[in-house]
Scaffold this motif. Sequence first.
Motif, PDB file in Angstrom:
ATOM      1  N   GLY A   1      -7.711   8.242 -11.315  1.00 15.24           N
ATOM      2  CA  GLY A   1      -7.546   8.867 -12.614  1.00 15.24           C
ATOM      3  C   GLY A   1      -6.255   9.663 -12.750  1.00 15.24           C
ATOM      4  N   ARG A   2      -5.567   9.895 -11.631  1.00 19.32           N
ATOM      5  CA  ARG A   2      -4.310  10.649 -11.679  1.00 19.32           C
ATOM      6  C   ARG A   2      -3.110   9.793 -11.277  1.00 19.32           C
ATOM      7  N   PHE A   3      -3.310   8.865 -10.354  1.00 22.77           N
ATOM      8  CA  PHE A   3      -2.217   8.025  -9.852  1.00 22.77           C
ATOM      9  C   PHE A   3      -2.391   6.603 -10.382  1.00 22.77           C
TER      10      PHE A   3
ATOM     11  N   ALA B   1      -7.681   5.690  -3.572  1.00 17.43           N
ATOM     12  CA  ALA B   1      -8.519   6.663  -2.887  1.00 17.43           C
ATOM     13  C   ALA B   1      -9.209   7.538  -3.933  1.00 17.43           C
ATOM     14  N   ASP B   2     -10.411   8.005  -3.625  1.00 16.51           N
ATOM     15  CA  ASP B   2     -11.159   8.823  -4.583  1.00 16.51           C
ATOM     16  C   ASP B   2     -10.368  10.068  -4.993  1.00 16.51           C
TER      17      ASP B   2
ATOM     18  N   ARG C   1      -2.662  10.198   8.746  1.00 13.29           N
ATOM     19  CA  ARG C   1      -2.188   9.421   7.604  1.00 13.29           C
ATOM     20  C   ARG C   1      -3.391   8.911   6.819  1.00 13.29           C
ATOM     21  N   GLU C   2      -3.316   9.037   5.501  1.00 12.18           N
ATOM     22  CA  GLU C   2      -4.427   8.600   4.665  1.00 12.18           C
ATOM     23  C   GLU C   2      -3.940   7.648   3.584  1.00 12.18           C
TER      24      GLU C   2
ATOM     25  N   GLY D   1       0.824  -1.202   0.000  1.00 10.84           N
ATOM     26  CA  GLY D   1       0.000   0.000   0.000  1.00 10.84           C
ATOM     27  C   GLY D   1       0.856   1.250   0.000  1.00 10.84           C
ATOM     28  N   TRP D   2       0.305   2.307  -0.559  1.00 12.73           N
ATOM     29  CA  TRP D   2       0.909   3.638  -0.458  1.00 12.73           C
ATOM     30  C   TRP D   2      -0.008   4.514   0.392  1.00 12.73           C
ATOM     31  N   PHE D   3       0.613   5.250   1.301  1.00 10.11           N
ATOM     32  CA  PHE D   3      -0.113   6.140   2.191  1.00 10.11           C
ATOM     33  C   PHE D   3       0.606   7.485   2.209  1.00 10.11           C
TER      34      PHE D   3
END
Length: 128
Positions: free
Chosen positions: A66-68, A61-62, A45-46, A35-37
């Motif tokens: 579309g960008r990552f 994550a929302d 932390r998200e 995972g990336w946080f």
Amino acid sequence: QLQLVESGGGLVQPEGSLRLSCAVSGFTLDYYDIGWFRQAPGKEREAVSCISRSVSRTNYADSVKGRFTISRDNAKKTVYLIMNSLKPEDTAVYYCAAKRRNPASRGCVLLYSFYDYWGQGTQVTVSS
């Protein structure tokens, strides 16, 4: 000794791109979800994205959909996070984390408490 080392962070202008890498050692990447946080100053932390050991299923994550893009190269023992169209609100320290999963597991989990092993982080700053 199990280790995760992030790299690729830096200063980038809005709408720019970066590629983060998470290089692992001391364990077989094939058996782990990654995972990336991220954590910005004064914030919790998200979760950003994750990729499963099985069939490399991904989750985002929302705020970054579309960008990552997350991907993995088990032979190189590296997981990547390609970040495009970066925004100032993407500024944070980015961490990668690992969780060993059994082969029957499906999908990865966007929850930082789920992961057992963590890297030291790499700073990403988006600013003009």
